[in-house]
Enzyme design. Structure first.
Site, PDB file in Angstrom:
ATOM      1  N   ASP A 144     -45.112 -48.487  90.151  1.00  0.00           N
ATOM      2  CA  ASP A 144     -44.886 -49.149  91.443  1.00  0.00           C
ATOM      3  C   ASP A 144     -45.197 -48.193  92.588  1.00  0.00           C
ATOM      4  OD1 ASP A 144     -44.047 -51.551  90.264  1.00  0.00           O
ATOM      5  OD2 ASP A 144     -42.027 -50.768  89.987  1.00  0.00           O
ATOM      6  N   LYS A 174     -44.974 -61.687  87.005  1.00  0.00           N
ATOM      7  CA  LYS A 174     -43.812 -62.616  86.953  1.00  0.00           C
ATOM      8  C   LYS A 174     -44.270 -64.029  87.267  1.00  0.00           C
ATOM      9  CE  LYS A 174     -40.172 -59.332  87.171  1.00  0.00           C
ATOM     10  NZ  LYS A 174     -40.864 -58.140  87.708  1.00  0.00           N
ATOM     11  N   ASP A 227     -45.333 -70.693  87.729  1.00  0.00           N
ATOM     12  CA  ASP A 227     -45.950 -71.836  88.422  1.00  0.00           C
ATOM     13  C   ASP A 227     -46.154 -72.983  87.433  1.00  0.00           C
ATOM     14  OD1 ASP A 227     -47.482 -73.314  90.428  1.00  0.00           O
ATOM     15  OD2 ASP A 227     -47.837 -71.368  91.370  1.00  0.00           O
ATOM     16  N   ILE A 228     -46.892 -73.989  87.852  1.00  0.00           N
ATOM     17  CA  ILE A 228     -47.216 -75.097  86.941  1.00  0.00           C
ATOM     18  C   ILE A 228     -48.192 -74.565  85.885  1.00  0.00           C
ATOM     19  CG2 ILE A 228     -46.828 -76.893  88.675  1.00  0.00           C
ATOM     20  CD1 ILE A 228     -49.961 -77.087  88.871  1.00  0.00           C
ATOM     21  N   ASN A 259     -51.225 -75.200  84.849  1.00  0.00           N
ATOM     22  CA  ASN A 259     -52.627 -74.887  85.174  1.00  0.00           C
ATOM     23  C   ASN A 259     -52.744 -73.627  86.028  1.00  0.00           C
ATOM     24  OD1 ASN A 259     -55.511 -75.581  85.157  1.00  0.00           O
ATOM     25  ND2 ASN A 259     -55.182 -75.739  87.374  1.00  0.00           N
ATOM     26  N   PRO A 279     -36.032 -53.070  81.653  1.00  0.00           N
ATOM     27  CA  PRO A 279     -36.037 -52.272  82.882  1.00  0.00           C
ATOM     28  C   PRO A 279     -34.613 -52.022  83.357  1.00  0.00           C
ATOM     29  CG  PRO A 279     -36.456 -54.584  83.391  1.00  0.00           C
ATOM     30  CD  PRO A 279     -36.150 -54.513  81.915  1.00  0.00           C
ATOM     31  N   GLY A 280     -34.487 -51.013  84.239  1.00  0.00           N
ATOM     32  CA  GLY A 280     -33.181 -50.770  84.855  1.00  0.00           C
ATOM     33  C   GLY A 280     -32.594 -49.424  84.497  1.00  0.00           C
ATOM     34  N   VAL A 281     -33.352 -48.637  83.718  1.00  0.00           N
ATOM     35  CA  VAL A 281     -32.880 -47.296  83.360  1.00  0.00           C
ATOM     36  C   VAL A 281     -33.085 -46.365  84.563  1.00  0.00           C
ATOM     37  CG1 VAL A 281     -33.429 -45.287  81.914  1.00  0.00           C
ATOM     38  CG2 VAL A 281     -33.381 -47.575  80.918  1.00  0.00           C
TER      39      VAL A 281
HETATM   40  P1  BMP Z   1     -37.303 -48.765  88.474  1.00  0.00           P
HETATM   41  O1  BMP Z   1     -37.183 -47.941  87.176  1.00  0.00           O
HETATM   42  O2  BMP Z   1     -37.952 -48.015  89.576  1.00  0.00           O
HETATM   43  O3  BMP Z   1     -36.033 -49.417  88.865  1.00  0.00           O
HETATM   44  O4  BMP Z   1     -38.371 -49.932  88.170  1.00  0.00           O
HETATM   45  C1  BMP Z   1     -38.136 -50.979  87.305  1.00  0.00           C
HETATM   46  C2  BMP Z   1     -39.358 -51.833  87.186  1.00  0.00           C
HETATM   47  O5  BMP Z   1     -39.076 -52.949  86.366  1.00  0.00           O
HETATM   48  C3  BMP Z   1     -39.877 -52.410  88.508  1.00  0.00           C
HETATM   49  O6  BMP Z   1     -41.279 -52.549  88.387  1.00  0.00           O
HETATM   50  C4  BMP Z   1     -39.242 -53.781  88.579  1.00  0.00           C
HETATM   51  O7  BMP Z   1     -40.009 -54.691  89.320  1.00  0.00           O
HETATM   52  C5  BMP Z   1     -39.234 -54.172  87.100  1.00  0.00           C
HETATM   53  N1  BMP Z   1     -38.165 -55.104  86.699  1.00  0.00           N
HETATM   54  C6  BMP Z   1     -36.836 -54.805  86.928  1.00  0.00           C
HETATM   55  O8  BMP Z   1     -36.486 -53.768  87.492  1.00  0.00           O
HETATM   56  N2  BMP Z   1     -35.885 -55.698  86.509  1.00  0.00           N
HETATM   57  C7  BMP Z   1     -36.191 -56.851  85.876  1.00  0.00           C
HETATM   58  O9  BMP Z   1     -35.303 -57.579  85.509  1.00  0.00           O
HETATM   59  C8  BMP Z   1     -37.539 -57.140  85.629  1.00  0.00           C
HETATM   60  C9  BMP Z   1     -38.517 -56.247  86.040  1.00  0.00           C
HETATM   61  O10 BMP Z   1     -39.779 -56.495  85.775  1.00  0.00           O
END
Ligand code: BMP
Length: 216
Positions: free
Chosen positions: A12, A62, A65-66, A68, A169-171
């Site tokens: 990012d 992410k 949408d519909i 198509n 994600p979220g670490v």
């Molecule tokens: P970061 O380690 O800087 O928090 O980044 C997490 C990445 O994962 C970002 O690209 C964010 O858009 C993505 N992401 C998230 O943090 N939580 C979600 O539930 C889904 C994600 O795609």
């Protein structure tokens, strides 16, 4: 996608040069790269192909949408070289299946979002996460996205998705622990700012990698 480091780098950043210098610097320390709107809007879709020379790229659009429109978005990302796509599950099974069908034509994988990692996800997504995980299974997605910030939810989602791939994600900056997410059943950890915003990205990524190794 190899399962060696079990780390996916969330790229990012908002310049092509910074993105390429980070992936060059860190290429031995992750299994895949996640590229999303911040970088694609800044550097163009071609950045998917450029970064894919270092590791498989997951296009995190992410998609929501519909059917198509989903198909058209997927095809653009897949033609650009993405080997994975992240799509929302909430628009429903036909929309998600459109992504799965498009990805299948390119031998690529689809990851469906179940419950996001930020606090606001508790408002609408968490109450539906189990249904969204089941929908991902029924639509034959390859995997799901589940929050490292709530390992107990990874565990629950694992019980629904069986052996599908869970990427979490979220670490780090968002507060999640690598070890807890892996113990709960995550296959891969998505790491962004704790590496990309670090003064020493290699040291930061190595620290997380050693948490992963110690877990084994
Ligand atoms: P970061 O380690 O800087 O928090 O980044 C997490 C990445 O994962 C970002 O690209 C964010 O858009 C993505 N992401 C998230 O943090 N939580 C979600 O539930 C889904 C994600 O795609």
């Amino acid at each position: 996608m190899k399962k060696d480091t079990r780390l996916i780098l969330a790229l990012d950043v908002t310049s092509r040069e910074r993105a390429l210098s980070l992936v060059k610097l860190l290429e031995n320390y992750f299994d895949a790269i996640k590229v999303g709107y911040p970088l694609i809007l800044a550097a163009g879709l071609e950045i998917v192909r450029e970064t894919s020379t270092y590791a498989p790229v997951i296009a995190d659009l992410k998609i929501a949408d519909i059917p198509n429109t989903n198909r058209l978005i997927c095809e653009a990302a897949l033609r650009a070289g993405a080997e994975g796509i992240i799509a929302h599950a909430f628009p429903g099974s036909d929309s998600l299946r459109a992504c799965v069908d498009s990805a299948a034509c390119y031998g690529a994988k689809v990851f469906a979002v179940t419950e996001m990692s930020h606090p606001g996800a508790e408002e609408f997504m968490a109450p539906l996460a189990e249904k969204l995980a089941s929908l991902a299974v029924d639509a034959r997605a390859d995997g799901v996205v589940a929050p490292a910030t709530r390992p107990e939810r990874i565990k629950l989602i694992r019980s629904i998705v069986g052996d599908k791939i869970i990427i979490s994600p979220g670490v780090g900056v968002q507060g999640g622990s690598a070890r807890a997410a892996l113990e709960a059943g995550a296959d891969y950890l998505i790491v962004g700012r704790s590496v990309t915003s670090s003064e020493d990205p290699i040291a930061s990524l190595k620290r997380i990698a050693s948490d992963v190794r110690n877990y084994r």
